[in-house]
Design a protein around this motif. Structure first.
Motif, PDB file in Angstrom:
ATOM      1  N   SER A   8      96.736   4.698   1.153  1.00  0.00           N
ATOM      2  CA  SER A   8      97.560   3.730   0.425  1.00  0.00           C
ATOM      3  C   SER A   8      97.678   4.126  -1.045  1.00  0.00           C
ATOM      4  O   SER A   8      96.683   4.536  -1.657  1.00  0.00           O
ATOM      5  N   GLU A  58      81.538   2.891   7.675  1.00  0.00           N
ATOM      6  CA  GLU A  58      80.851   3.277   6.438  1.00  0.00           C
ATOM      7  C   GLU A  58      80.224   4.664   6.546  1.00  0.00           C
ATOM      8  O   GLU A  58      79.856   5.127   7.626  1.00  0.00           O
ATOM      9  N   THR A 108      94.056   5.533  -2.082  1.00  0.00           N
ATOM     10  CA  THR A 108      92.863   5.005  -1.425  1.00  0.00           C
ATOM     11  C   THR A 108      92.987   5.156   0.080  1.00  0.00           C
ATOM     12  O   THR A 108      93.969   4.707   0.679  1.00  0.00           O
ATOM     13  N   THR A 153      82.971   7.448   2.907  1.00  0.00           N
ATOM     14  CA  THR A 153      83.459   6.080   2.776  1.00  0.00           C
ATOM     15  C   THR A 153      82.356   5.153   2.275  1.00  0.00           C
ATOM     16  O   THR A 153      81.167   5.367   2.548  1.00  0.00           O
ATOM     17  N   THR A 160      88.788   2.573   9.590  1.00  0.00           N
ATOM     18  CA  THR A 160      88.352   1.426  10.387  1.00  0.00           C
ATOM     19  C   THR A 160      88.237   1.823  11.850  1.00  0.00           C
ATOM     20  O   THR A 160      88.822   2.814  12.295  1.00  0.00           O
ATOM     21  N   SER A 174      88.497   6.355  -2.751  1.00  0.00           N
ATOM     22  CA  SER A 174      89.605   6.478  -3.709  1.00  0.00           C
ATOM     23  C   SER A 174      89.569   7.855  -4.353  1.00  0.00           C
ATOM     24  O   SER A 174      88.494   8.354  -4.713  1.00  0.00           O
ATOM     25  N   PRO A 208      85.463  -1.938   9.163  1.00  0.00           N
ATOM     26  CA  PRO A 208      85.305  -0.751   8.314  1.00  0.00           C
ATOM     27  C   PRO A 208      84.207   0.169   8.839  1.00  0.00           C
ATOM     28  O   PRO A 208      83.194  -0.293   9.378  1.00  0.00           O
ATOM     29  N   THR A 246      91.367   4.274   3.844  1.00  0.00           N
ATOM     30  CA  THR A 246      90.550   3.248   4.492  1.00  0.00           C
ATOM     31  C   THR A 246      90.339   3.627   5.950  1.00  0.00           C
ATOM     32  O   THR A 246      91.303   3.801   6.698  1.00  0.00           O
ATOM     33  N   ASN A 290      94.047   5.067   7.100  1.00  0.00           N
ATOM     34  CA  ASN A 290      95.273   4.776   6.354  1.00  0.00           C
ATOM     35  C   ASN A 290      95.116   5.221   4.911  1.00  0.00           C
ATOM     36  O   ASN A 290      94.052   5.047   4.308  1.00  0.00           O
ATOM     37  N   GLU A 300      83.024  -0.645   2.495  1.00  0.00           N
ATOM     38  CA  GLU A 300      84.295  -1.216   2.958  1.00  0.00           C
ATOM     39  C   GLU A 300      85.136  -0.195   3.713  1.00  0.00           C
ATOM     40  O   GLU A 300      86.289  -0.455   4.043  1.00  0.00           O
ATOM     41  N   GLY A 301      84.554   0.987   3.962  1.00  0.00           N
ATOM     42  CA  GLY A 301      85.283   2.036   4.667  1.00  0.00           C
ATOM     43  C   GLY A 301      86.327   2.717   3.809  1.00  0.00           C
ATOM     44  O   GLY A 301      87.233   3.365   4.332  1.00  0.00           O
ATOM     45  N   LYS A 302      86.201   2.601   2.476  1.00  0.00           N
ATOM     46  CA  LYS A 302      87.234   3.105   1.569  1.00  0.00           C
ATOM     47  C   LYS A 302      86.753   4.304   0.762  1.00  0.00           C
ATOM     48  O   LYS A 302      85.568   4.442   0.461  1.00  0.00           O
TER      49      LYS A 302
END
Length: 415
Positions: free
Chosen positions: A141, A167, A156, A187, A160, A194, A165, A158, A139, A190-192
């Motif tokens: 965002s 990694e 950002t 990632t 999953t 930015s 999440p 993400t 996703n 948190e699997g994020k």
């Protein structure tokens, strides 16, 4: 036997001898034996295994010989290797990422040379898929955004899998208009990830799409996400068509009124800085126990003038420029108080004009009527019409526009 027959027999004999030489040399070369260990193996999809090739001749390891490696499914590294003192070369076989079990064969070949005969070996393998790759969701965002021409915003992504999440996986970013930085990143815990998206310079409303892509791994399936954006032309700051002060020459204890004509102004205000300076003779200010006042900074709103579109008005209070005389310690002391005003015009938060003035010595002595009526449009065209309202003391006055629209102003006059 004639001479011609003898020549034919000699040539034939030489030919047979020449053909026999390579076979004789081949018979002289030592045999070799090549093996691959393990000779059979099982490996998971996408994973690697180590194999060792051993080259010997009559049980003796052969050093410094080149072996070639290959496979029917997957990859080997290196594809060429030189035997060590033990006659060995170690390679790595990597299985392909597959969704169902498959077989493979790894081969090793020694081409031979003038001293040793060629040989080859193979190892058979089974590539297993213990578990199917887990699905993923990516996703981006916010999923929709607005940005001005040339503006930067943060997006950002993400990643999953089944709500958890994922990694340390690479995510790639692509924008059809504008730029993203970085273009690829892994990632975090948190699997994020930015990134910064910078919109292009545009002259009109423009739509754009930013995409995030995860290519997948042997364990995880691929996925993608996107965000759509609307890019608008950067708002140009309003321009001050006119910034006027009346009176032009401001005297001690005389207020001033500031008029401004602004295009498309919504919030118009004046930022004012007042400097009051002190000087004295023949005794310095510091010896009199006085100090220079700090500058005074403040903001005052400008009021729209009815029936005069785009025009705004405000006032700056009276300030002193005057010499005071007194006697101390048998000294006749003169103290000069002088004032200076600088003001900046802001419209919608943007600075669009600036002016200033020094307050002059002297005063205005005029008797004024309690109310001054005049059309606002006339005041705008000729601000000097309200100069008569200036003086030293405040008295209410009013400038009326057409119809019922009125604007209450402060008027000043000397007694």
């Amino acid at each position: 036997m004639n001479k011609k027959s003898l020549i034919v027999i000699v040539v034939f004999s030489l030919t047979l001898a020449t053909l026999a030489l390579p076979n004789a040399e081949a018979q002289l070369r030592d045999p070799t034996s090549l093996s691959l260990s393990p000779s059979s193996f099982t490996v998971k999809s996408g994973e690697s295994i180590t194999l060792t090739a051993t080259l010997t001749s009559n049980g003796t390891p052969l050093d410094g010989k080149t072996l070639e490696f290959g496979t029917t499914n997957g990859s080997v590294s290196p594809t060429l290797g030189t035997t060590d003192s033990n006659g060995e070369v170690t390679i790595t076989y990597t299985a392909p990422a597959i969704s169902a079990s498959e077989s493979t064969t790894v081969t090793a070949t020694f081409a031979g040379n003038t001293d040793y005969k060629s040989s080859s070996a193979s190892a058979s393998g089974t590539i297993k898929v213990e578990n199917l790759r887990s699905p993923t969701s990516l996703n981006l965002s916010p999923t929709s955004f607005k940005a001005k021409s040339g503006e930067s915003i943060t997006l950002t992504a993400t990643l999953t899998s089944e709500g958890e999440p994922v990694e340390d996986k690479p995510i790639e970013f692509i924008a059809d208009k504008g730029n993203v930085n970085p273009k690829a990143e892994r990632t975090n815990s948190e699997g994020k990830v930015s990134i910064t998206y910078t919109s292009p310079e545009v002259d009109s409303k423009t739509l754009t799409t930013v995409r995030a892509q995860f290519a997948g791994t042997p364990k995880y399936r691929s996925s993608s996400g996107r965000a759509t954006g609307t890019i608008t032309e950067k708002t140009k700051p309003p321009e001050a068509e006119r910034l006027e002060r009346t009176p032009e020459n401001v005297y001690s204890y005389q207020p001033s009124i500031i008029f401004a004509k602004v295009k498309k102004g919504r919030r118009v205000n004046l930022s004012v800085k007042v400097d009051i300076n002190l000087s004295s003779t023949p005794i310095p200010i510091s010896d009199l126990g006085l100090s220079e006042p700090s500058p005074i900074n403040y903001e005052i709103p400008m009021v729209p003038i009815p029936n005069a579109r785009g025009w705004y008005v405000t006032g700056i209070p009276p300030l002193p420029t005057k010499t005071f005389e007194f006697t101390t310690l048998e000294e006749n002391v003169k103290v000069l108080v002088s004032s200076e005003v600088k003001y900046e015009l802001y419209a919608n938060g943007e600075k669009v004009g600036e002016e200033g003035y020094r307050v002059r010595k002297g005063s205005v002595k005029q008797e004024l009527p309690p109310l001054v009526y005049t059309a606002v449009s006339d005041v705008v065209k000729n601000p000097s019409l309200i100069e008569k309202t200036y003086g030293c003391a405040r008295r209410p006055g009013r400038a009326t526009g057409l119809g019922r629209a009125t604007l209450t102003l402060r008027r000043w006059q000397c007694p």
